[in-house]
Write a protein that holds these residues in place. Structure first.
Motif, PDB file in Angstrom:
ATOM      1  N   SER A 189       0.815  -1.224   0.000  1.00 30.32           N
ATOM      2  CA  SER A 189       0.000   0.000   0.000  1.00 30.32           C
ATOM      3  C   SER A 189       0.844   1.266   0.000  1.00 30.32           C
ATOM      4  N   THR A 193       0.634   8.196  -5.201  1.00 32.13           N
ATOM      5  CA  THR A 193      -0.722   7.909  -5.664  1.00 32.13           C
ATOM      6  C   THR A 193      -1.107   8.874  -6.777  1.00 32.13           C
ATOM      7  N   CYS A 206      -9.016   3.190  -0.740  1.00 34.12           N
ATOM      8  CA  CYS A 206      -8.718   2.595   0.568  1.00 34.12           C
ATOM      9  C   CYS A 206      -9.481   1.285   0.753  1.00 34.12           C
ATOM     10  N   LEU A 209      -7.912  -1.580  -1.336  1.00 25.46           N
ATOM     11  CA  LEU A 209      -6.660  -2.084  -0.776  1.00 25.46           C
ATOM     12  C   LEU A 209      -6.909  -2.934   0.460  1.00 25.46           C
ATOM     13  N   ALA A 214      -4.003  -5.751   0.839  1.00 24.94           N
ATOM     14  CA  ALA A 214      -2.781  -4.960   0.711  1.00 24.94           C
ATOM     15  C   ALA A 214      -2.517  -4.137   1.969  1.00 24.94           C
ATOM     16  N   ALA A 215      -3.521  -3.984   2.799  1.00 17.22           N
ATOM     17  CA  ALA A 215      -3.388  -3.370   4.120  1.00 17.22           C
ATOM     18  C   ALA A 215      -4.345  -4.107   5.039  1.00 17.22           C
ATOM     19  N   LEU A 221      -2.450   1.872   5.491  1.00 14.01           N
ATOM     20  CA  LEU A 221      -2.551   2.523   4.178  1.00 14.01           C
ATOM     21  C   LEU A 221      -1.403   3.517   4.086  1.00 14.01           C
ATOM     22  N   ARG A 226      -1.451  11.004   3.138  1.00  9.74           N
ATOM     23  CA  ARG A 226      -2.752  10.392   3.395  1.00  9.74           C
ATOM     24  C   ARG A 226      -3.537  11.243   4.380  1.00  9.74           C
TER      25      ARG A 226
END
Length: 382
Positions: A189, A193, A206, A209, A214-215, A221, A226
């Motif tokens: 993650s 981006t 979010c 993912l 992935a998280a 994240l 973020r």
């Protein structure tokens, strides 16, 4: 109104005899909790010391503050707390982006979340004991925060270059100014981006993912910038921890300048310049590889330019925001030397003097301790 900022730092715990890291955070935190924080400057409100993913790491953080001088005072106080607690345990705390020499880096902090991270992500997590600096800046809403994230993305590689402080790993020169940035980028993650455009777009990415694993939770994240979980801030996460706290607060001031400038552009209805993720990754790689020692990607002309020119363009882009916060003189003064003197160049100079990475570790410990010992680390210009 000037936005508040806060800074988190991650530190390494060294055995001063061997120069290797040791998994002794529980002992250091025990010293801290039993004997209390060290001496404080009168204008420091609080500081905090905590554990991290692995036991060879500690985390410190400042309170949200308006004045960069207060952030500097709190950084110094937090380092003093960590340094004195480490000394009481027979160790030393050092500010460096990655373990330069070696030692036991496999002992996970006894925490269900951390254990699950290692079980789920395997070698990515086991080699993830790096030390970064995270800068938080106030935002008025999630809508403003997403607009800021979309607009500051092309400037974040410049911060990677300025903060680069991890050229040595496992007793050798990685060839990178910030090897931490490369290791950190392994997380599924992590990284730059593309534009989210709306809060709904941000939340959808979010969700995806998290859904695919992935998280494991929102705290994982690891976007370069973020929306912070639980705080009304944008959190910028690209930088190595800096050995010199003045470098840290200078970068903090730049991050605040970027956030204020981007928010003003959004409020004025100016669209964000589109960037592909591939181009952003390439710019990050360039900054991680060379730091301030070569050319960088210029976000306005989208070509390679000398590092000094790119840094000057960053300062010019956020100059009104820096001036409004009272940070312009600090930033200009510190960045005049940044092209030839940042964390990576200081580490390599220490290696040249000593002829061994052990000399780099000794220098890191000495300079970290010098940042909090009994003298005023704040220059008169602040």
């Amino acid at each position: 109104m000037v936005r508040k900022l806060g800074i988190e730092e991650e530190l390494l715990l060294f055995d001063p005899e061997s120069g290797e890291v040791v998994p002794a955070a529980p002992s250091v935190l025990k010293q801290f909790r039993e004997h209390g924080p060290g001496r404080r400057r009168a204008r420091v409100a609080t500081d905090e010391l905590d554990h991290e993913l692995f036991r060879h790491q500690l985390e410190t953080r400042t309170d949200p503050v308006v004045r960069v001088t207060d952030a500097l005072d709190q950084l110094i106080a937090a380092r003093r707390t960590a340094g004195e607690a480490a000394r009481a345990a027979g160790l030393a705390a050092g500010a460096c982006g990655i373990v330069p020499l070696g030692g036991d880096r496999s002992v996970v902090t006894p925490n269900d979340r951390y254990r699950d991270m290692v079980d789920t992500y395997g070698e990515i997590a086991r080699t993830g004991g790096t030390c970064g600096m995270h800068v938080h800046v106030d935002i008025g809403s999630d809508e403003e925060g997403v607009a800021v994230i979309d607009r500051i993305a092309p400037w974040l590689p410049v911060l990677v270059a300025l903060a680069a402080n991890s050229p040595y790993v496992d007793g050798r020169d990685s060839g990178y100014a910030s090897w931490r940035a490369q290791v950190w980028g392994r997380w599924p993650s992590a990284g730059p981006t593309e534009q989210f455009e709306t809060v709904a777009g941000y939340r959808e990415v979010c969700r995806m993912l998290l859904d695919v694993g992935a998280a494991r939770d929102p705290g994982m994240l690891y976007f370069d910038a973020r929306l912070s979980t639980g705080q009304p801030t944008v959190e910028v996460r690209v930088c190595d921890v800096c050995t010199d706290p003045l470098d840290a607060v200078t970068i903090g001031a730049l991050v605040r300048g970027l956030v204020e400038t981007a928010a003003a552009e959004w409020a004025d209805g100016r669209p964000a310049a589109p960037w592909r993720a591939e181009a952003l990754r390439a710019a990050h790689w360039r900054s991680s590889r060379f730091g301030m020692a070569d050319s960088l990607v210029h976000p306005l002309v989208r070509e390679l330019r000398p590092a000094q020119e790119v840094v000057a363009a960053l300062v010019e882009a956020v100059e009104p925001a820096l001036a409004g916060a009272g940070d312009l003189d600090l930033v200009r003064g510190r960045l005049e030397r940044a092209v030839n003197d940042n964390g990576a160049t200081r580490q390599r100079a220490a290696f040249e003097r000593a002829g061994a990475v052990r000399g780099v570790v000794d220098d890191l410990i000495a300079r970290t301790e010098a940042s909090w010992q009994d003298h005023d680390s704040r220059p008169e210009s602040l």
